[in-house]
Scaffold this motif. Structure first.
Motif, PDB file in Angstrom:
ATOM      1  N   ARG A 121       0.839  -1.211   0.000  1.00  0.00           N
ATOM      2  CA  ARG A 121       0.000   0.000   0.000  1.00  0.00           C
ATOM      3  C   ARG A 121       0.873   1.260   0.000  1.00  0.00           C
ATOM      4  O   ARG A 121       0.582   2.236  -0.697  1.00  0.00           O
ATOM      5  CB  ARG A 121      -0.923  -0.002   1.227  1.00  0.00           C
ATOM      6  N   LYS A 122       1.943   1.233   0.790  1.00  0.00           N
ATOM      7  CA  LYS A 122       2.840   2.386   0.844  1.00  0.00           C
ATOM      8  C   LYS A 122       3.508   2.610  -0.516  1.00  0.00           C
ATOM      9  O   LYS A 122       3.696   3.745  -0.944  1.00  0.00           O
ATOM     10  CB  LYS A 122       3.903   2.173   1.916  1.00  0.00           C
ATOM     11  N   ILE A 123       3.873   1.516  -1.173  1.00  0.00           N
ATOM     12  CA  ILE A 123       4.507   1.616  -2.495  1.00  0.00           C
ATOM     13  C   ILE A 123       3.548   2.256  -3.493  1.00  0.00           C
ATOM     14  O   ILE A 123       3.929   3.144  -4.263  1.00  0.00           O
ATOM     15  CB  ILE A 123       4.959   0.222  -2.982  1.00  0.00           C
ATOM     16  N   ASN A 124       2.287   1.811  -3.479  1.00  0.00           N
ATOM     17  CA  ASN A 124       1.293   2.354  -4.411  1.00  0.00           C
ATOM     18  C   ASN A 124       1.082   3.850  -4.187  1.00  0.00           C
ATOM     19  O   ASN A 124       0.941   4.620  -5.146  1.00  0.00           O
ATOM     20  CB  ASN A 124      -0.034   1.611  -4.253  1.00  0.00           C
ATOM     21  N   MET A 125       1.074   4.267  -2.909  1.00  0.00           N
ATOM     22  CA  MET A 125       0.890   5.686  -2.606  1.00  0.00           C
ATOM     23  C   MET A 125       2.127   6.498  -2.979  1.00  0.00           C
ATOM     24  O   MET A 125       2.031   7.627  -3.460  1.00  0.00           O
ATOM     25  CB  MET A 125       0.558   5.875  -1.119  1.00  0.00           C
ATOM     26  N   SER A 126       3.307   5.888  -2.752  1.00  0.00           N
ATOM     27  CA  SER A 126       4.545   6.619  -3.041  1.00  0.00           C
ATOM     28  C   SER A 126       4.775   6.801  -4.533  1.00  0.00           C
ATOM     29  O   SER A 126       5.412   7.767  -4.954  1.00  0.00           O
ATOM     30  CB  SER A 126       5.737   5.888  -2.419  1.00  0.00           C
ATOM     31  N   LYS A 127       4.256   5.878  -5.350  1.00  0.00           N
ATOM     32  CA  LYS A 127       4.456   5.973  -6.805  1.00  0.00           C
ATOM     33  C   LYS A 127       3.903   7.276  -7.362  1.00  0.00           C
ATOM     34  O   LYS A 127       4.561   7.955  -8.154  1.00  0.00           O
ATOM     35  CB  LYS A 127       3.788   4.787  -7.500  1.00  0.00           C
ATOM     36  N   ASP A 128       2.675   7.643  -6.956  1.00  0.00           N
ATOM     37  CA  ASP A 128       2.068   8.883  -7.450  1.00  0.00           C
ATOM     38  C   ASP A 128       2.867  10.100  -6.994  1.00  0.00           C
ATOM     39  O   ASP A 128       3.102  11.038  -7.773  1.00  0.00           O
ATOM     40  CB  ASP A 128       0.623   8.991  -6.953  1.00  0.00           C
ATOM     41  N   HIS A 129       3.262  10.066  -5.712  1.00  0.00           N
ATOM     42  CA  HIS A 129       4.030  11.198  -5.171  1.00  0.00           C
ATOM     43  C   HIS A 129       5.353  11.370  -5.912  1.00  0.00           C
ATOM     44  O   HIS A 129       5.714  12.488  -6.316  1.00  0.00           O
ATOM     45  CB  HIS A 129       4.287  10.975  -3.675  1.00  0.00           C
ATOM     46  N   ASP A 142      14.309   4.398  -6.325  1.00  0.00           N
ATOM     47  CA  ASP A 142      13.631   5.623  -5.882  1.00  0.00           C
ATOM     48  C   ASP A 142      12.643   5.313  -4.766  1.00  0.00           C
ATOM     49  O   ASP A 142      12.599   6.004  -3.737  1.00  0.00           O
ATOM     50  CB  ASP A 142      12.883   6.280  -7.052  1.00  0.00           C
ATOM     51  N   ILE A 143      11.849   4.270  -4.987  1.00  0.00           N
ATOM     52  CA  ILE A 143      10.820   3.892  -4.009  1.00  0.00           C
ATOM     53  C   ILE A 143      11.462   3.421  -2.714  1.00  0.00           C
ATOM     54  O   ILE A 143      11.029   3.797  -1.613  1.00  0.00           O
ATOM     55  CB  ILE A 143       9.907   2.791  -4.587  1.00  0.00           C
ATOM     56  N   ALA A 144      12.512   2.605  -2.835  1.00  0.00           N
ATOM     57  CA  ALA A 144      13.196   2.079  -1.644  1.00  0.00           C
ATOM     58  C   ALA A 144      13.787   3.206  -0.804  1.00  0.00           C
ATOM     59  O   ALA A 144      13.650   3.214   0.427  1.00  0.00           O
ATOM     60  CB  ALA A 144      14.287   1.097  -2.070  1.00  0.00           C
ATOM     61  N   GLU A 145      14.415   4.177  -1.462  1.00  0.00           N
ATOM     62  CA  GLU A 145      15.006   5.304  -0.735  1.00  0.00           C
ATOM     63  C   GLU A 145      13.931   6.179  -0.092  1.00  0.00           C
ATOM     64  O   GLU A 145      14.094   6.646   1.035  1.00  0.00           O
ATOM     65  CB  GLU A 145      15.862   6.141  -1.687  1.00  0.00           C
ATOM     66  N   TYR A 146      12.835   6.378  -0.799  1.00  0.00           N
ATOM     67  CA  TYR A 146      11.750   7.213  -0.275  1.00  0.00           C
ATOM     68  C   TYR A 146      11.103   6.576   0.957  1.00  0.00           C
ATOM     69  O   TYR A 146      10.804   7.253   1.942  1.00  0.00           O
ATOM     70  CB  TYR A 146      10.699   7.434  -1.370  1.00  0.00           C
ATOM     71  N   VAL A 154      11.142  -3.971  -1.491  1.00  0.00           N
ATOM     72  CA  VAL A 154      10.222  -3.368  -2.471  1.00  0.00           C
ATOM     73  C   VAL A 154       9.820  -4.393  -3.523  1.00  0.00           C
ATOM     74  O   VAL A 154       8.638  -4.531  -3.856  1.00  0.00           O
ATOM     75  CB  VAL A 154      10.873  -2.134  -3.144  1.00  0.00           C
ATOM     76  N   ILE A 155      10.813  -5.137  -4.036  1.00  0.00           N
ATOM     77  CA  ILE A 155      10.531  -6.163  -5.054  1.00  0.00           C
ATOM     78  C   ILE A 155       9.600  -7.231  -4.486  1.00  0.00           C
ATOM     79  O   ILE A 155       8.644  -7.661  -5.138  1.00  0.00           O
ATOM     80  CB  ILE A 155      11.841  -6.801  -5.549  1.00  0.00           C
ATOM     81  N   GLU A 156       9.878  -7.656  -3.253  1.00  0.00           N
ATOM     82  CA  GLU A 156       9.057  -8.686  -2.611  1.00  0.00           C
ATOM     83  C   GLU A 156       7.611  -8.229  -2.468  1.00  0.00           C
ATOM     84  O   GLU A 156       6.671  -8.975  -2.749  1.00  0.00           O
ATOM     85  CB  GLU A 156       9.633  -9.025  -1.236  1.00  0.00           C
ATOM     86  N   ALA A 157       7.419  -6.968  -2.057  1.00  0.00           N
ATOM     87  CA  ALA A 157       6.061  -6.432  -1.879  1.00  0.00           C
ATOM     88  C   ALA A 157       5.343  -6.275  -3.212  1.00  0.00           C
ATOM     89  O   ALA A 157       4.144  -6.532  -3.317  1.00  0.00           O
ATOM     90  CB  ALA A 157       6.122  -5.093  -1.147  1.00  0.00           C
ATOM     91  N   MET A 158       6.088  -5.853  -4.243  1.00  0.00           N
ATOM     92  CA  MET A 158       5.484  -5.688  -5.565  1.00  0.00           C
ATOM     93  C   MET A 158       5.062  -7.035  -6.150  1.00  0.00           C
ATOM     94  O   MET A 158       4.012  -7.148  -6.782  1.00  0.00           O
ATOM     95  CB  MET A 158       6.461  -4.966  -6.499  1.00  0.00           C
ATOM     96  N   GLU A 159       5.886  -8.056  -5.915  1.00  0.00           N
ATOM     97  CA  GLU A 159       5.520  -9.398  -6.377  1.00  0.00           C
ATOM     98  C   GLU A 159       4.320  -9.920  -5.600  1.00  0.00           C
ATOM     99  O   GLU A 159       3.422 -10.552  -6.156  1.00  0.00           O
ATOM    100  CB  GLU A 159       6.712 -10.350  -6.208  1.00  0.00           C
ATOM    101  N   GLY A 160       4.309  -9.639  -4.302  1.00  0.00           N
ATOM    102  CA  GLY A 160       3.196 -10.092  -3.467  1.00  0.00           C
ATOM    103  C   GLY A 160       1.885  -9.411  -3.794  1.00  0.00           C
ATOM    104  O   GLY A 160       0.814  -9.961  -3.573  1.00  0.00           O
TER     105      GLY A 160
END
Length: 260
Positions: A121-129, A142-146, A154-160
């Motif tokens: 969920r955090k990744i999805n919100m951070s993408k727009d920002h 970028d996402i990992a640093e943010y 990040v990869i694990e969460a995106m795959e999940g």
């Protein structure tokens, strides 16, 4: 007459308040389950009322009520009368939180760990920002640093996140040449397992012969002996994250070797 009724009602409320406060004080002091059950009965009306608000939401009332009841128990355990809050005011958001958490979990068709759900969920919100900030699609780095997490996480969460809404094999696919739509299952190709199995075994045998003993052990333990990353890490005396990184690197090598 009216004042007398009002006075009696106020007296009843005051007596009930003192009674429940006394119950909480006794429970905090003794942690007696019988006292907790008595408190639960006193306030059982709260989960009943809140559960009814979620009727016709695709879940049976009994299931929601069980979750709400669990929320009530959590509230009883956490409540501190010395803070000055009414218990009903404290319990209501706690119970609602458990109900909402239950619905969030049900949205994930394939069960994945809560940490992955939350990070997704955090990744999805951070993408727009990040898209607006960087003026380009954000990379995994970028996402990992943010989010201040590792790229592997990040990869694990995106795959999940693919477990959130997988495509059903029964979904109908429009066919412009034919009036009859086909299901996804009907258009998927089927391989001859006997032929591909022989080819795969030969290829894997050659690849394994080229691998060093350390990498070979990780792959064999993970995919043939069904061991977890934690088990392998414990055997090799390294961290689970190390095994995770090594496994990803080995898989990449295998993919490169297969596609070569």
């Amino acid at each position: 007459m009216g004042k007398d009724v009002t006075t009696k009602n106020d007296e009843k409320k005051l007596l009930k308040k003192k009674y429940t406060e006394g119950l909480f004080e006794r429970y905090i002091a003794t942690k007696d389950v019988e006292i907790r059950n008595e408190i639960f009965k006193e306030f059982m009306y709260i989960p009943e009322i809140l559960s009814k608000k979620y009727i016709n939401k695709g879940v049976d009332y009994e299931d929601i009520f069980q979750v709400a009841s669990l929320g009530l128990i959590y509230a009883i355990e956490r409540y501190d009368p010395s803070k000055g809050y009414e218990f009903s005011s404290f319990a209501t958001p706690t119970i609602l939180g458990e109900i909402k958490k239950y619905f969030r979990d049900k949205e994930w068709i394939i069960k994945v760990p809560r940490r992955i759900q939350e990070l997704s969920r955090k990744i999805n919100m951070s993408k727009d920002h990040l898209q607006h900030k960087l003026m380009r699609p954000p990379t995994i780095r970028d996402i990992a640093e943010y989010l201040e997490v590792s790229e592997e996480e990040v990869i694990e969460a995106m795959e999940g996140s693919y477990a959130y809404s997988p495509t059903s094999l029964d979904v109908r696919i429009s066919n412009s040449k034919d009036e009859n739509d086909l299901s996804l299952f009907e258009v998927l190709g089927m391989e001859d397992q006997n032929i591909s199995e022989v080819e795969d075994k030969d290829l894997i045998k050659n690849i394994f012969a080229e691998m060093d003993e350390y990498d070979r052990k990780i792959i064999i333990d993970r995919y043939y002996n069904n061991k977890s990353q934690s088990d392998i890490a414990s055997e090799l005396g390294v961290s689970q994250m190390t095994i995770s990184r090594l496994e990803k690197k080995i898989i990449k090598k295998l993919r490169d070797r297969i596609s070569y």
